[in-house]
Design an enzyme around this catalytic site. Structure first.
Site, PDB file in Angstrom:
ATOM      1  N   GLU A 168      22.882-118.236  33.823  1.00  0.00           N
ATOM      2  CA  GLU A 168      23.638-119.631  34.414  1.00  0.00           C
ATOM      3  C   GLU A 168      23.694-120.566  33.300  1.00  0.00           C
ATOM      4  OE1 GLU A 168      22.585-120.338  38.200  1.00  0.00           O
ATOM      5  OE2 GLU A 168      23.193-118.521  39.015  1.00  0.00           O
ATOM      6  N   GLU A 367      23.345-111.513  40.008  1.00  0.00           N
ATOM      7  CA  GLU A 367      22.423-111.898  41.078  1.00  0.00           C
ATOM      8  C   GLU A 367      23.411-112.235  42.506  1.00  0.00           C
ATOM      9  OE1 GLU A 367      20.383-115.857  40.606  1.00  0.00           O
ATOM     10  OE2 GLU A 367      19.577-115.263  38.601  1.00  0.00           O
TER      11      GLU A 367
END
Ligand code: BGP
Length: 469
Positions: A168, A367
């Site tokens: 991220e 995720e």
């Protein structure tokens, strides 16, 4: 109804470095960026707890990994903590004790029949490089990141065949420098976009280095996908607002990583705002020539937007919400502990979008997960957390994902966040995510939750039963 995945699709899990490892065996000068966030903002972290001990995975991995196997985890994405791995970030000298630790984790995973995938950074930029150079905004730090990556490829490339640049990459620039939610609480778009560009360049350079050193490995990007949904797709103003949010939050990393170019609108708006980063011709060439082989999409919640209704105050520092408003959809389903909407259909939409707009690149849900507060109240007489809500959450997400795969999306796996309960930024151990409990009242004792048995069965069979979606 029965949902199934094709052969080769794997269920796995994610383990975030600093959120699980703890800081045992680290020198005081080997801090990472999240440690700085905690040290400077301790009162804002839940119960003051930070990354020092975390789940103590560093000391307990030999007994944790067999539990992961019991929970049906067939692939495991974890990461090297850059700040631990090197003794000297400028001279790129490896800390041999740390290098041995990562090597031992890889071996232990393989011995347990779990395929490792390695990410190079889950926000653990060494604090020294943040303080001296302002992190990824600096071309010097970009060089040092690539040198670190090369060392990691050489050390572990014999056993690790899937690599990722960052976890991220948008989160720190966005939350720390753009909207100021996290320390150092800045609203400094110039800094945020300089960091974003720096991380885009690092991704391309690490992809190139990976191909040179490990020609048979695959290299990818792990992106957070706040999947952007307009209030009313048939309303042109809502749709236009969603396109701008998409240009700023989904496409900068996805387009550069996969298509090799920035979205035009993103560059144009930053130019109009006088905020375009140092963007050189050679940068554009580098990005175009070094795209990724695989995408990891972290998905938790959609980002709902509508046409701008509130006036924009020109005296404020720029934020993309100059062009849209957030949309609070009535009746949305919530995870009340985390304050995030639950909307599993996005996994189908993400899959179809990668198929149509990104050349059907192989991708993984890198995720997805549900953090729940005070899970001890769900313990049965045997002490096992009866987390049926997590089983439903996973099953519903997997059901939508299997629909995307059935319609030709090239998704190859689903990695749950997380293997183990762990330390979130700011929320610390408030919300629990693991298939494996970490009991902080009992010296961090481990216990499989009910969801672990469900996950194991689904993983072994590559199929599961769930209501019709
Ligand atoms: C993602 C991170 C994960 C994890 C997750 C859950 O952004 O990559 O490491 O933290 O969010 O969010 P939180 O921990 O804030 O509840």
């Amino acid at each position: 109804m029965k949902y199934s995945f094709p052969d080769g699709f794997r269920l796995g899990a994610t383990g975030a470095g600093w959120q699980m490892e703890g800081e045992a065996d680290k020198r005081p000068d080997q801090k990472h960026f999240p440690h700085l966030m905690w040290e400077n903002d301790r009162d804002a972290w839940f119960e003051g707890v930070g990354p020092e001990v975390a789940s103590d995975f560093y000391r307990r991995f030999r007994t944790d990994i067999p539990l992961f196997r019991q929970a049906g985890i067939r692939q495991y994405r974890f990461n090297i903590d850059w700040s631990r791995f090197l003794d000297d970030y400028e001279a790129v000298t490896v800390n041999e004790r740390a290098a041995r630790y990562y090597s031992d984790v890889i071996d232990c995973l393989l011995e347990n029949g779990i395929e490792p995938a390695l990410c190079l950074e889950h926000w653990e930029l060494p604090a020294a490089l943040y303080e001296k150079y302002d992190g990824y905004a600096s071309r010097r730090v970009q060089d040092l990141y690539v040198a670190y990556a090369q060392e990691a490829f050489r050390r572990y490339g014999d056993r690790v065949h899937t690599w990722f640049a960052f976890n991220e990459p948008m989160v720190i620039p966005e939350l720390c420098f753009l909207n100021g939610a996290w320390w150092p609480h800045e609203k400094n778009p110039r800094r945020a976009y300089a960091w974003i560009h720096g991380k885009v360049l690092c991704t391309a350079r690490a992809a190139r280095a990976c191909r040179e050193i490990l020609p048979d490995a695959r290299f990818g990007a792990i992106l957070n996908s706040p999947y952007i949904v307009p209030r009313d797709a048939n309303n042109p103003d809502d749709a236009a607002a969603a396109r701008i949010a998409d240009d700023f939050f989904w496409r900068p990393f996805t387009d550069t990583a996969v298509l090799g170019r920035y979205p035009e609108n993103f560059l144009r708006i930053l130019t109009d705002e006088g905020l375009l980063f140092d963007y050189r011709d050679e940068d554009a060439r580098l990005i175009a020539e070094n795209t990724v082989d695989v995408l990891g999409m972290n998905y938790y919640q959609p980002m709902r937007v509508k046409a701008k209704e509130t006036p924009w105050d020109e005296s404020r520092p720029f934020h993309p919400s100059k062009f849209y408003d957030d949309y609070d959809m009535p009746g949305k389903r919530m995870n009340p502990y985390r304050g995030w909407e639950i909307f599993p259909k996005s996994l189908y939409d993400i899959g179809m979008r990668i198929k149509t707009e990104y050349g059907n690149l192989p991708w993984i849900v890198s995720e997805s997960g549900m953090g729940v507060q005070n899970e001890a109240r769900f313990k049965g007489p045997d002490g096992v957390v009866q987390d049926d809500y997590r089983i439903d959450f996973i099953a519903e997400h997997l059901a939508w994902l299997s629909k995307a795969v059935a319609e030709g999306s090239n998704c190859q796996g689903y990695w749950l966040f997380a293997s183990l309960d762990n330390c979130s930024p700011y929320n610390a151990f408030k919300n629990r995510y693991g298939l494996v409990e970490v009991d902080r009242a009992q010296n961090l004792a481990r216990r499989l939750k009910k969801s672990a048995a469900w996950y194991r069965a689904a993983s072994d069979a590559n199929c599961f039963e769930f209501k019709e979606i």
